[in-house]
Each structure stands twice: as structure tokens, then as C-alpha cells.
Scaffold this motif. Sequence first.
Motif, PDB file in Angstrom:
ATOM      1  N   ASP A  23       6.970 -19.812  29.644  1.00 53.45           N
ATOM      2  CA  ASP A  23       5.990 -20.005  28.572  1.00 53.45           C
ATOM      3  C   ASP A  23       6.536 -19.482  27.249  1.00 53.45           C
ATOM      4  O   ASP A  23       6.320 -20.102  26.194  1.00 53.45           O
ATOM      5  N   ALA A  24       7.243 -18.363  27.279  1.00 49.05           N
ATOM      6  CA  ALA A  24       7.844 -17.838  26.049  1.00 49.05           C
ATOM      7  C   ALA A  24       8.879 -18.814  25.496  1.00 49.05           C
ATOM      8  O   ALA A  24       8.944 -19.057  24.279  1.00 49.05           O
ATOM      9  N   LEU A  25       9.685 -19.407  26.371  1.00 49.65           N
ATOM     10  CA  LEU A  25      10.674 -20.382  25.919  1.00 49.65           C
ATOM     11  C   LEU A  25       9.990 -21.650  25.417  1.00 49.65           C
ATOM     12  O   LEU A  25      10.446 -22.262  24.434  1.00 49.65           O
ATOM     13  N   ASN A  31       8.450 -24.281  18.116  1.00 49.51           N
ATOM     14  CA  ASN A  31       8.513 -23.706  16.776  1.00 49.51           C
ATOM     15  C   ASN A  31       9.796 -24.166  16.083  1.00 49.51           C
ATOM     16  O   ASN A  31      10.888 -23.689  16.427  1.00 49.51           O
ATOM     17  N   PRO A  32       9.699 -25.065  15.098  1.00 45.27           N
ATOM     18  CA  PRO A  32      10.924 -25.581  14.445  1.00 45.27           C
ATOM     19  C   PRO A  32      11.757 -24.487  13.783  1.00 45.27           C
ATOM     20  O   PRO A  32      12.960 -24.659  13.605  1.00 45.27           O
ATOM     21  N   ALA A  33      11.128 -23.382  13.420  1.00 41.70           N
ATOM     22  CA  ALA A  33      11.850 -22.317  12.732  1.00 41.70           C
ATOM     23  C   ALA A  33      12.512 -21.336  13.688  1.00 41.70           C
ATOM     24  O   ALA A  33      13.232 -20.432  13.237  1.00 41.70           O
ATOM     25  N   HIS A  34      12.279 -21.460  14.980  1.00 48.95           N
ATOM     26  CA  HIS A  34      12.836 -20.501  15.935  1.00 48.95           C
ATOM     27  C   HIS A  34      14.333 -20.757  16.115  1.00 48.95           C
ATOM     28  O   HIS A  34      14.791 -21.896  16.166  1.00 48.95           O
ATOM     29  N   ARG A  35      15.089 -19.689  16.270  1.00 49.46           N
ATOM     30  CA  ARG A  35      16.546 -19.820  16.381  1.00 49.46           C
ATOM     31  C   ARG A  35      16.992 -20.470  17.684  1.00 49.46           C
ATOM     32  O   ARG A  35      18.133 -20.909  17.800  1.00 49.46           O
ATOM     33  N   GLU A  38      18.044 -23.908  16.936  1.00 50.54           N
ATOM     34  CA  GLU A  38      19.346 -23.913  16.256  1.00 50.54           C
ATOM     35  C   GLU A  38      20.478 -23.730  17.254  1.00 50.54           C
ATOM     36  O   GLU A  38      21.523 -24.394  17.173  1.00 50.54           O
ATOM     37  N   ARG A  39      20.275 -22.847  18.215  1.00 53.25           N
ATOM     38  CA  ARG A  39      21.328 -22.591  19.203  1.00 53.25           C
ATOM     39  C   ARG A  39      21.503 -23.757  20.174  1.00 53.25           C
ATOM     40  O   ARG A  39      22.613 -24.011  20.657  1.00 53.25           O
ATOM     41  N   LEU A  40      20.403 -24.458  20.486  1.00 55.03           N
ATOM     42  CA  LEU A  40      20.505 -25.587  21.419  1.00 55.03           C
ATOM     43  C   LEU A  40      20.979 -26.865  20.739  1.00 55.03           C
ATOM     44  O   LEU A  40      21.486 -27.778  21.413  1.00 55.03           O
ATOM     45  N   GLY A  41      20.789 -26.949  19.427  1.00 51.91           N
ATOM     46  CA  GLY A  41      21.079 -28.179  18.692  1.00 51.91           C
ATOM     47  C   GLY A  41      22.431 -28.797  18.991  1.00 51.91           C
ATOM     48  O   GLY A  41      22.523 -30.007  19.283  1.00 51.91           O
TER      49      GLY A  41
END
Length: 814
Positions: A23-25, A31-35, A38-41
Motif C-alpha cells: 500500500d505504501a508503494l 504521486n507524480p512528485a514521488h522519487r 523517477e527511479r523507475l522511469g
Amino acid sequence: MPAAVEAALATPLDTETVLAACDALSRALRNPAHRVQERLGPHLPEGTDADREQLLAELAEFLGRASLTRKLRRELGGTAPQRLSRPDAKETVYEAWAPVGLVAHIAPGNAATVAPLSVIEGLLAGNVNVLKTSSADTFLAQHLLAELAAQDPTGALAERIIVLRFPSSRQEWLRLMCAPADAVAVWGGESAVEGVAAHVPPGCRLVEWGHKISFAYVTRDAFTDEETLSALARDVCLFEQQACSSPQVVYLDTDPGDTEALHAFAERLAAALAAQPAPAAADRALDPAEYAELTTTEHLARLEEHLGLTRVLAAPDGTWRVMADSRPALTASPLHRSVWVKPLPRKDLIATLRPMRRYLQTAAVAGSRTDIAELCALVLAAGATRVTPVGAMTAGYAGEPHDGVYALQRYSRRVAVQADARFATTACLDDLARPALFPPPTGPLLDKAAVQDLNRGVERSDAELYFRSGGSTGKPALSLFTYEDYDTQMHAAARGLLAAGYDPARDRTANLFYCGGMYGGFISFFSILERLGGVQMPMAAGSDHRATAEMIAAYEVDTLFGMPSYLWQLLHEEADLLRSYGGLRKIYYGGEHFTEEQRRTLTETFGIEVVHSITYGSTDLGPLGYQCTESGGSIHHLHADLHTLEIVDVDEDRPVAPGETGRLVFTTRARRGQHLDRYVIGDLGRALPGRCPCGSHAPRFELLGRLGEVMRVATYFLNYRRFVAIAGERLGHGGELQAVLTSGASREGLTVRLERGHAPDPDRAREAFLAAYPEVRSAVAEKLLDFRVEWVDGADLDRTATSGKLLAVVDRRR
């Protein structure tokens, strides 16, 4: 690997640990702003930004608590399937879903999300998981699972996830990976399954998620329906037929000789395909094998046109093709918007399709309501595993079976333990083996007003059951539940009742809790008894005590459920009848407390053998604690599988020292519809050290009153429970007691109201209170307080309108 597996399996994995991390993930992925994004992109498959956003959204939806709890309930029967509980409360037999041990997952190379989601299914079943991804895949699975493990502060998930990346040509590595496995899950076609099956050791469970064929079936009523044709075209074009649930064949409910209807339908379907958006450039890029199969199938079908067997309709640019074939036999499509149209009268449906039953998956049926009902039975008998409307073939729902089975059951074992009579009061065997451990709660403390604000933000879909509190400490408050959450809580309360000595096989129970006005008392205990399979007379609390007593005697009731104040009135008003009946043996009470003097009266006067709290709880949080046969008074075990408990200082938001009194703060864990974290419920208590003599590891605590029972009167803090204790110890008072606060012209007033028939002379009682309570004596001596004691009939004491609960303190000051 075997040593790592054995070390991990030595400690069971709570599903709450998996749910919390997932659930946390999920929230991070939304959340588009969550890092995390960015890391999965860099590891997402190639495609448009919209495609990548959709993939992340699908992952977030699958990982959400709501989806996973629904999946657990559907597939394994509950959100804690690993706990050894009694499926039949009347027997000391315990069952659970246990992990198979080590699950090896062989992921396909053409579905980015299958690999990590397959591992999560293995985690939900409690397994250690080793995953092999294709050497041609990106590192999405590795990074996504690493992000999941990072959301788990216990480290339990990291110990149960191993991810490898190597080509299937490395057969020796594949053999080493499968050798210690207890189950091997392989995704792919027949050749892929055969290649892995050769390495599966004897006794190891092979779970095949192979390629399947899906089809649509259209009755005559829908041959010309434009909506049906458009929906079929969408099913064909969505995912370019790469999903197992995409239609490869459209069957028409007509005879093979009816070529006119066959060709007319093919033309209409071709027009519907032409109206669909063109495929993306990436989807049109075929590898040589795919191109060869596509062109070979189309050219053979065109050749057979000269034999009068087929007719081919195709887009000029080759983006789609419809192949009408008068032969009903099931034929696989070369995919990429290529679909067969064939005749198949319903009378021949089973005979035609059943030979291919190993490969069938989804059937979409278009027709009237009666046709759909009849055809569902036929296509399922032929071997299909799911039936959908046209236009929804690739859609699914949380917890849906896959290829006719539940994945979590394939990754689990059903285990059982038979125990003897010594375990009659043990509802869950795990409680005797280990404590339930959850991450410590964080965040601000919530009071009742904050919880009511949260209620206003609850999704309408999560507000299925509405309860109102009894209003004993203020204005009645609204509480919202999903039926799933309610069911979880009722099962927990039922386990607590077994621990208190309730015997569903023998006890005959009168449910005498209050009912109506959206109050949950009677309804909840009806549900609890239903889950226990106990004998129940659902009488509810009523004003006609004579009629209630007569029913108790007539139906041979030996166990009473109810509020202490109501049960006390009933027993004393109908004492002659109930004593002459002589069958009452047990009382389970809730919402209030019996004093020690009252318990003595119940035992000596009415012959009651067992007096226990039925549960400790609240309307908004549900059951919080339960009594075992070794607990009495206000001592309860925590429902540790539902909640965590903190005890904080009365005046400051800090933990108290062990054993000190403080405010009880609960965080609910097993709840989907409403998350109540660090809720200050308004009760005072203290933790009890050590393990209970009953053997349970569940923490114990002692209730020591409510914050509202501490009265600020004439500059002093006075405690209602102190008055109750003095009345019992000094006066032998076994009845009810109520404190009434008033304001006078020169000083405040406190009246202690004692139930008539159980109270001594008021003057003597007043002197006893003054002698035993120094603060009251000082307030009176300083002329700050008018203190009185009076007799009152029990029926005249102030009570809540909804629950009938006695108001301990009535504040009439202005």
C-alpha cells in the motif's frame, strides 16, 4: 538458496506486513512528485508517455490495500489466512493456509508487470520467492521489488525476494534455480512450459500460466447490432490481441451453410475495425517470425476462397484483417488485429470446442438475457474459464480467478491441527506460539473530533455500514465500515468470546443488548453468535422485563448477553421467576462494568458461575480487547491481530513508563475502508507485564476508567470510580451509582445517587464517602462543595437513549 529459504521460513510472514508495504508503494506510484517514479522511469518499457503512465497506474491499482485485501478474501478466505484458527468454533480443530515454501517464478518476456506481480502473489501466500526475468527485459521487476522491500521496515520482504536475470538457454542455471523449489510458476507457451518442466523435481508443484485462446459468441439478435460490433472491434484492437483474453475467433449462432449471414457479419466487423484508431508504430513493428505467421495465415485463407471455404477482408495498409471461414473448428489467430469469423450453432458448441478445452479461456457472449444465461452454461461446460460481455474481454476485477484457478491457493498448502479439550478456549493456536508484531505507529494523535472529520472524507464505496455510538460520553458519533471490515471484526470478537469460556456447542444464549437507532450492540453480537454457530434467542433489551424473563425460562436460556445496568434491573425485578427457573449459568457483558460487590451478588443470589466481559471496544474502532478465563474485572487481552496499543501520559503526548496509568491510544491494522491511526479513545489504563497464565502472547491491559469520569469540582479532581469502590468496600453497595454535578449561587454541588434497594441510609453513606475520600472532605470543609447522597430507583437514573448505558457522570452545571 536452501539455507536462505530455511532461515526465512523459520519466522512466519504476516500478511499485514505485505499489505502495508504494498500500500505504501501504491501511494508512491500514484504521486507524480514521488522519487519512486523517477527511479523507475529508466526501466519502463518503451512507449508513449501515456502508455508509461497507464502502466504505473495499473501497478498502483494492483498494489493498493483495497485490491489486495479483496484478493486475499476471495482466494484464501480472509486477510490473515496464515493464522491457525478454528473453522468450526464447536471443534478444537485448527486450519490455515501455509506457504508451500520456495516458489520459483519463470516470467515471460512480453509482459512487463507479470514478473513483479507474480512475486507479490507469492509473498501474500507467505513464500520465499525466486524470480527469473528474461535477459531481454528491462530491470523494471528488479527495481520495483527493491522499492517494495524498502517500504518494509521489518526486512521480512527482502529476505523472501531473490531476482535473477539470465537467458533460458542457460539450462544449468535454470536447473539449479528449480531444484530446491516447492512450486514452479511458469508463464509462456507450450514450448516454454516443457522447457521448464524438465527441471522440476518430483513432488514439486508445477503451476502453468500458459498461452490461452479466447473467443466471442454472437447470437442472431446481435448480428446487426452496431454497439456489439464496435465493442468486438475494441476487444480485438486493445493490446493488439496480445492478451490471453483477446478474441481470436468470433462465432456466430448459425449453421455452417449460412454463408450469406457469415459474410455479411464479416463485412460489418471489418467496417468496425476500420473505424478504430490505428495501432502505434511500435505495435506495427513485427519480428520476422510474427510477420511470417501473419502473411502465411492470410495467404492460405485467400487461397481457400477459391474453394468457397473462406473470405478475407483486410485493411489496405495491413493493420487489420477479418477471415470468414465456414468451418467451425477453433483456429488460432496470428494476432495483431487478425480475427476469424466462423459459424457454430449452439447445439454443436460443446462438441466443437471441448477438444480444445486445455486452451480455452475467455468467452464473450452477445445476445438476449436468456441467451446469455443459456450460453454461459454451454461455453463453461466446453472448457472456457470466464465469460464476459463483449467489449469487456480484457477487463477484470480484483481477486478474479486466473485460468480457472486462484493463484494464491496454488502457492499455498491447506494445513490442519487437531487438538484436545485443553484447547477449548483457544480460538487461534498462533496466540500461544508468538506475539503479533507490527511496525510502530507514527503520526499525530487523533481525538474523536478528528475521527469524525476523517469520516466525512471516506469514499462512498467504503461506507457500507453506518453505526452511531451510544452517546454515553457526549453527542452520538457516526462510524463507517465496509462489510469486509465488519466481518473481520466480528470474527475477531468471536475468537475473544471463545477465550472467555463461551461454548457454542452447549450454551443457550439470550442476546439482550439494545437495538435500534443505528446502535450496533445487538446487531454486532447477533453477528458474533452467527459466526460461532451458537444457539441464540435474539430478544434485545426491552422494557417488559416480565416477558423477557418468561422467555428465558421457556427457551431454557443459560447464558445472558447484555449491558450490566440492564441485566441488573432484569435480574432484580424478576428475581423470583429467574431464581425459581434456576438455569442461568453465564453472563457476558459489554459497554459497562460490574463492580466486585455486584459480581458477588450475581454469584451468591442468582447462581451465576461465569461473569466475563464479552468484549472491550468502541463503535468506531470495533472490538479492541477480550477477556480470557484467567482474566477478571477490567483486565483484557488486546486484539493484537487487529490493533496496536500505546499508552501515553494524561497531560503530555509521550509514552508512560511501563505499568503506569495513561491514555489508551489504538491504531487499527486490519481495516480497508477507514484508517484510524493513533486514536485517543478516551479511556485510561495501564499495561500489565508478563505472559498471561492462559498462555496467550497477546498483550494485556487494565481499564481504569474514562477521562470523562474524572470530574473537576470545587477546584478538586474527583474520580467516579473512586466513589464506586468506596460504595462497594465501605457500604456493601451492589447496585448502580451515578454522580450528578450542579452549580449553586455560592458553590458547586455533587450528588451521589445510589440505586434504591441496594443502598444504606443516605446519611450513613454520606459519612462513609467523606471519611474515605479526603478531597471531598476538604472541599466540604472549605465550603466549596455541597455534597449529598440520595436514594433513587434504578429506572430513574439517567441513561443514554440509544444504548441504555448508565451515564456515570451527569454534568448539569451551566
